[in-house]
Scaffold this motif. Sequence first.
Motif, PDB file in Angstrom:
ATOM      1  N   CYS A   1      57.016  20.302   7.076  1.00  0.00           N
ATOM      2  CA  CYS A   1      56.257  19.032   6.965  1.00  0.00           C
ATOM      3  C   CYS A   1      55.216  18.862   8.072  1.00  0.00           C
ATOM      4  CB  CYS A   1      57.227  17.846   7.057  1.00  0.00           C
ATOM      5  SG  CYS A   1      58.328  17.745   5.669  1.00  0.00           S
ATOM      6  N   GLU A   2      54.306  17.876   7.820  1.00  0.00           N
ATOM      7  CA  GLU A   2      53.339  17.483   8.874  1.00  0.00           C
ATOM      8  C   GLU A   2      53.626  16.084   9.415  1.00  0.00           C
ATOM      9  OE1 GLU A   2      51.624  20.819   7.046  1.00  0.00           O
ATOM     10  OE2 GLU A   2      51.884  18.937   5.969  1.00  0.00           O
ATOM     11  N   GLY A   3      54.462  15.348   8.708  1.00  0.00           N
ATOM     12  CA  GLY A   3      54.726  13.967   9.147  1.00  0.00           C
ATOM     13  C   GLY A   3      56.168  13.587   8.884  1.00  0.00           C
ATOM     14  N   ALA A   4      56.635  12.520   9.545  1.00  0.00           N
ATOM     15  CA  ALA A   4      58.010  12.067   9.342  1.00  0.00           C
ATOM     16  C   ALA A   4      58.062  10.544   9.358  1.00  0.00           C
ATOM     17  CB  ALA A   4      58.912  12.631  10.424  1.00  0.00           C
ATOM     18  N   LEU A   5      58.841   9.988   8.429  1.00  0.00           N
ATOM     19  CA  LEU A   5      59.135   8.549   8.487  1.00  0.00           C
ATOM     20  C   LEU A   5      60.381   8.399   9.341  1.00  0.00           C
ATOM     21  CD1 LEU A   5      58.867   7.310   4.766  1.00  0.00           C
ATOM     22  CD2 LEU A   5      57.161   7.123   6.547  1.00  0.00           C
ATOM     23  N   LEU A   6      60.267   7.707  10.460  1.00  0.00           N
ATOM     24  CA  LEU A   6      61.429   7.454  11.315  1.00  0.00           C
ATOM     25  C   LEU A   6      61.978   6.085  10.939  1.00  0.00           C
ATOM     26  CD1 LEU A   6      63.070   8.380  13.888  1.00  0.00           C
ATOM     27  CD2 LEU A   6      61.631   6.786  15.128  1.00  0.00           C
ATOM     28  N   ILE A   7      63.141   6.074  10.298  1.00  0.00           N
ATOM     29  CA  ILE A   7      63.674   4.805   9.790  1.00  0.00           C
ATOM     30  C   ILE A   7      64.732   4.265  10.740  1.00  0.00           C
ATOM     31  CG2 ILE A   7      64.972   3.781   7.885  1.00  0.00           C
ATOM     32  CD1 ILE A   7      63.394   5.555   6.043  1.00  0.00           C
ATOM     33  N   VAL A   8      64.584   2.996  11.105  1.00  0.00           N
ATOM     34  CA  VAL A   8      65.552   2.350  11.999  1.00  0.00           C
ATOM     35  C   VAL A   8      66.065   1.089  11.314  1.00  0.00           C
ATOM     36  CG1 VAL A   8      65.882   1.323  14.277  1.00  0.00           C
ATOM     37  CG2 VAL A   8      64.333   3.249  14.018  1.00  0.00           C
ATOM     38  N   ASP A   9      67.374   0.910  11.353  1.00  0.00           N
ATOM     39  CA  ASP A   9      68.013  -0.264  10.751  1.00  0.00           C
ATOM     40  C   ASP A   9      67.736  -1.483  11.630  1.00  0.00           C
ATOM     41  OD1 ASP A   9      69.895  -2.202  10.019  1.00  0.00           O
ATOM     42  OD2 ASP A   9      71.274  -0.686   9.241  1.00  0.00           O
ATOM     43  N   ALA A  10      67.199  -2.546  11.028  1.00  0.00           N
ATOM     44  CA  ALA A  10      66.831  -3.742  11.809  1.00  0.00           C
ATOM     45  C   ALA A  10      68.058  -4.460  12.351  1.00  0.00           C
ATOM     46  CB  ALA A  10      66.013  -4.695  10.936  1.00  0.00           C
ATOM     47  N   ALA A  11      69.245  -4.182  11.794  1.00  0.00           N
ATOM     48  CA  ALA A  11      70.456  -4.844  12.292  1.00  0.00           C
ATOM     49  C   ALA A  11      71.162  -3.992  13.349  1.00  0.00           C
ATOM     50  CB  ALA A  11      71.407  -5.121  11.133  1.00  0.00           C
ATOM     51  N   GLN A  12      71.075  -2.651  13.208  1.00  0.00           N
ATOM     52  CA  GLN A  12      71.840  -1.784  14.127  1.00  0.00           C
ATOM     53  C   GLN A  12      70.995  -1.191  15.256  1.00  0.00           C
ATOM     54  OE1 GLN A  12      74.202   1.206  12.172  1.00  0.00           O
ATOM     55  NE2 GLN A  12      74.700  -0.132  10.479  1.00  0.00           N
ATOM     56  N   SER A  13      69.694  -1.283  15.149  1.00  0.00           N
ATOM     57  CA  SER A  13      68.770  -0.752  16.157  1.00  0.00           C
ATOM     58  C   SER A  13      68.879   0.774  16.281  1.00  0.00           C
ATOM     59  CB  SER A  13      68.984  -1.422  17.507  1.00  0.00           C
ATOM     60  OG  SER A  13      67.930  -1.042  18.355  1.00  0.00           O
ATOM     61  N   ILE A  14      68.361   1.319  17.390  1.00  0.00           N
ATOM     62  CA  ILE A  14      68.266   2.772  17.540  1.00  0.00           C
ATOM     63  C   ILE A  14      69.638   3.351  17.895  1.00  0.00           C
ATOM     64  CG2 ILE A  14      67.287   4.557  19.026  1.00  0.00           C
ATOM     65  CD1 ILE A  14      64.796   2.635  19.160  1.00  0.00           C
ATOM     66  N   GLN A  15      70.026   4.439  17.197  1.00  0.00           N
ATOM     67  CA  GLN A  15      71.312   5.088  17.452  1.00  0.00           C
ATOM     68  C   GLN A  15      71.060   6.506  17.976  1.00  0.00           C
ATOM     69  OE1 GLN A  15      74.497   3.483  16.186  1.00  0.00           O
ATOM     70  NE2 GLN A  15      73.124   1.776  16.353  1.00  0.00           N
ATOM     71  N   ALA A  16      72.149   7.150  18.417  1.00  0.00           N
ATOM     72  CA  ALA A  16      72.028   8.465  19.072  1.00  0.00           C
ATOM     73  C   ALA A  16      71.338   9.502  18.193  1.00  0.00           C
ATOM     74  CB  ALA A  16      73.414   8.960  19.469  1.00  0.00           C
ATOM     75  N   GLN A  17      71.701   9.537  16.900  1.00  0.00           N
ATOM     76  CA  GLN A  17      71.143  10.567  16.026  1.00  0.00           C
ATOM     77  C   GLN A  17      69.662  10.297  15.723  1.00  0.00           C
ATOM     78  OE1 GLN A  17      72.822  13.205  15.459  1.00  0.00           O
ATOM     79  NE2 GLN A  17      71.282  14.185  14.199  1.00  0.00           N
ATOM     80  N   THR A  18      69.248   9.021  15.769  1.00  0.00           N
ATOM     81  CA  THR A  18      67.818   8.696  15.572  1.00  0.00           C
ATOM     82  C   THR A  18      67.002   9.389  16.655  1.00  0.00           C
ATOM     83  OG1 THR A  18      68.631   6.483  15.021  1.00  0.00           O
ATOM     84  CG2 THR A  18      66.256   6.750  15.155  1.00  0.00           C
ATOM     85  N   ILE A  19      67.493   9.277  17.907  1.00  0.00           N
ATOM     86  CA  ILE A  19      66.766   9.851  19.045  1.00  0.00           C
ATOM     87  C   ILE A  19      66.741  11.376  18.918  1.00  0.00           C
ATOM     88  CG2 ILE A  19      66.803  10.101  21.562  1.00  0.00           C
ATOM     89  CD1 ILE A  19      68.101   7.310  21.670  1.00  0.00           C
ATOM     90  N   SER A  20      67.898  11.947  18.545  1.00  0.00           N
ATOM     91  CA  SER A  20      67.998  13.404  18.428  1.00  0.00           C
ATOM     92  C   SER A  20      67.031  13.937  17.363  1.00  0.00           C
ATOM     93  CB  SER A  20      69.446  13.739  18.080  1.00  0.00           C
ATOM     94  OG  SER A  20      69.533  14.993  17.540  1.00  0.00           O
ATOM     95  N   ASN A  21      67.000  13.272  16.186  1.00  0.00           N
ATOM     96  CA  ASN A  21      66.099  13.722  15.106  1.00  0.00           C
ATOM     97  C   ASN A  21      64.633  13.508  15.477  1.00  0.00           C
ATOM     98  OD1 ASN A  21      68.141  14.564  13.460  1.00  0.00           O
ATOM     99  ND2 ASN A  21      68.265  12.688  12.280  1.00  0.00           N
ATOM    100  N   LEU A  22      64.371  12.441  16.241  1.00  0.00           N
ATOM    101  CA  LEU A  22      62.994  12.168  16.669  1.00  0.00           C
ATOM    102  C   LEU A  22      62.493  13.308  17.559  1.00  0.00           C
ATOM    103  CD1 LEU A  22      60.538  10.222  17.019  1.00  0.00           C
ATOM    104  CD2 LEU A  22      61.674   9.390  19.053  1.00  0.00           C
ATOM    105  N   TYR A  23      63.344  13.757  18.512  1.00  0.00           N
ATOM    106  CA  TYR A  23      62.933  14.854  19.393  1.00  0.00           C
ATOM    107  C   TYR A  23      62.672  16.130  18.603  1.00  0.00           C
ATOM    108  CZ  TYR A  23      64.087  12.000  23.468  1.00  0.00           C
ATOM    109  OH  TYR A  23      64.105  11.008  24.414  1.00  0.00           O
ATOM    110  N   LEU A  24      63.499  16.376  17.569  1.00  0.00           N
ATOM    111  CA  LEU A  24      63.289  17.545  16.697  1.00  0.00           C
ATOM    112  C   LEU A  24      61.895  17.488  16.071  1.00  0.00           C
ATOM    113  CD1 LEU A  24      66.479  18.151  14.501  1.00  0.00           C
ATOM    114  CD2 LEU A  24      65.303  19.805  15.895  1.00  0.00           C
ATOM    115  N   ALA A  25      61.532  16.277  15.591  1.00  0.00           N
ATOM    116  CA  ALA A  25      60.234  16.111  14.921  1.00  0.00           C
ATOM    117  C   ALA A  25      59.083  16.258  15.914  1.00  0.00           C
ATOM    118  CB  ALA A  25      60.178  14.752  14.241  1.00  0.00           C
ATOM    119  N   LEU A  26      59.260  15.728  17.123  1.00  0.00           N
ATOM    120  CA  LEU A  26      58.186  15.799  18.127  1.00  0.00           C
ATOM    121  C   LEU A  26      57.946  17.236  18.591  1.00  0.00           C
ATOM    122  CD1 LEU A  26      58.943  12.601  20.249  1.00  0.00           C
ATOM    123  CD2 LEU A  26      57.029  12.946  18.697  1.00  0.00           C
ATOM    124  N   GLU A  27      59.015  18.043  18.644  1.00  0.00           N
ATOM    125  CA  GLU A  27      58.871  19.458  19.028  1.00  0.00           C
ATOM    126  C   GLU A  27      57.956  20.198  18.052  1.00  0.00           C
ATOM    127  OE1 GLU A  27      62.689  21.378  19.415  1.00  0.00           O
ATOM    128  OE2 GLU A  27      63.296  19.918  20.938  1.00  0.00           O
TER     129      GLU A  27
END
Length: 598
Positions: free
Chosen positions: A94-120
């Motif tokens: 891919c060239e882009g990613a939708l980073l989805i965050v739950d408005a009730a639960q906020s950012i969780q550990a796996q969100t951060i981990s997957n985000l770093y994968l995408a940024l790499e």
Amino acid sequence: MKNIRNFCIIAHIDHGKSTLADRLLGFTGTVTAREEQAQLLDNMDLERERGITIKSHAIQMDYIYEGEKYILNLIDTPGHVDFSYEVSRSIAACEGALLIVDAAQSIQAQTISNLYLALEHDLEIIPVLNKVDLPSANPEEVTDDIVDLIGCNPDEVIHASGKTGFGVENILKAIIERVPAPKGDINAPLQALIFDSVYNSYRGVETYFRVMNGEIKKGQRIKFMATKREYFADEVGTLKLNQVAKQSIKAGDVGYLITGVKTASEIKVGDTITDALNPTKNRIEGFEDVKPMVFAGIYPVDTEDYEELRNSMEKLQLNDASLVFVPESSAALGFGFRCGFLGMLHLEIIQERLEREFDMTVITTVPNVSYHAFTNKNPDTVLLVNNPSDLPEPSKLNRVEEPFIKATIITKADFVGPVMSLCIEKRGQITNQTYLTPERVELTFEMPLAEIVFDFYDRLKTVSKGYASFDYHPTGMKASKLVKVDILLNGQSVDALSALIHADNAYSIGKKMCEKLRQLIPRQQFDIPIQAAIGAKIISRETVKALRKDVTAKCYGGDISRKRKLLEKQKKGKKRMRQVGNVEIPQEAFMAVLKLND
């Protein structure tokens, strides 16, 4: 190519990826109202039952924006830490990613981990705040968290709801405007990346690929670069809800390929497809090899099913490239496979898929991790120990090293105490503690991988009332004081129940294992001693009492010596029986070790 957009959806488990993907498919008219159903892309029964995504799923959508037609290739990815390999493969296409965050639960550990994968991989990140219609949603605060995490403007965060379909149009608009069009040269030699494959019993292996350069045509002679095999492209096409055959697929697009290959081992995920007559010089880089974390033996219940199990595992490996297996044999269970998994959920899912998709009933041994052993004779030579029975004798052993991980736990401030005591009990050392907000804390621990293999995740959820999220990555090997605890039944060592345990916990775990096995092993005609041993030293013992017949029933009154004589005779028979008797071990006994704390 300027009208193609390739993007994936990444998020923590249960933040609404699949539901939002359903809304995108409905809005673009990819599925009709009649075909619509919840979790449309999750096509496995298991995924629907558990409400989780196990496989990445690719699908193509057509969308008209400002009078121009765009092709959008979407890949929906899993959110659980055990399936992060699926995510890394999707990101590579891919060239882009939708980073989805739950408005009730906020950012969780796996969100951060997957985000770093995408940024790499230099992906364009589009932050989406999902579930804004929930009464417990806190959009302003969570938007601030997202801004702190990725450094975007607050107005770039798209508010949406997968349930009602609110904000879907804005997401599509952002994908077209922000995600870059794929780069590639249509006139260069063919170069395509395989990011997934699936076995079809009628058509052979279906390969899913992304064309980087050139184009792939129907009937063209193609070559797989890793295996050096050549085939004809019998059919190529794009992945709508059903496969749509095309004459050719050009650079930048995603599609499927059928070559009539029947053997699963000939196609490797991450391989490059090229033209056999005019091959490309370079293979596509940046594709990581999978590192299994947890090892367990999988054996057929009936030894005759060994070959059938091998075929089933190969077909499953095609669909799940993170499964690694090698043949092994055990004295107690016969022939089977030593398998590497990414975690306990992965192990559970594989076992269940073998039973459902291939009708294989299997026995799974106690999971463990892989260790490095060093002997006194060659203190610099590494011996890889995937199975406790491979460990050298204690007298020859110099040291044992075990894998350590860096664990990131995000939890509410109220649960910091219980989470810390759980990690310290599991031999963890805290290295960092950061308050993300006054309510939420990020704890970083360094701990042995072996300690999180069994029940860590479940217990973490229990002590934090379901609020903690957990993510980990390996940091390397460290020397540890480990001993091998053997379980002896009737004096015979059962290799499938051996375990490598830290010396401080060996006594208590050995005692618990013996107690647990005493409850599970059925009574026989003779006494069965259950012993836990370290080397030659017995550290715990339990006995499963024999079933006895009342042989003295016919002696009424009279002298005690007559009864004694009958009992002695019975005792001799029991002793002889014990020498020739075999102890049957039920399947629950192998898995009981996982539930020692229940």
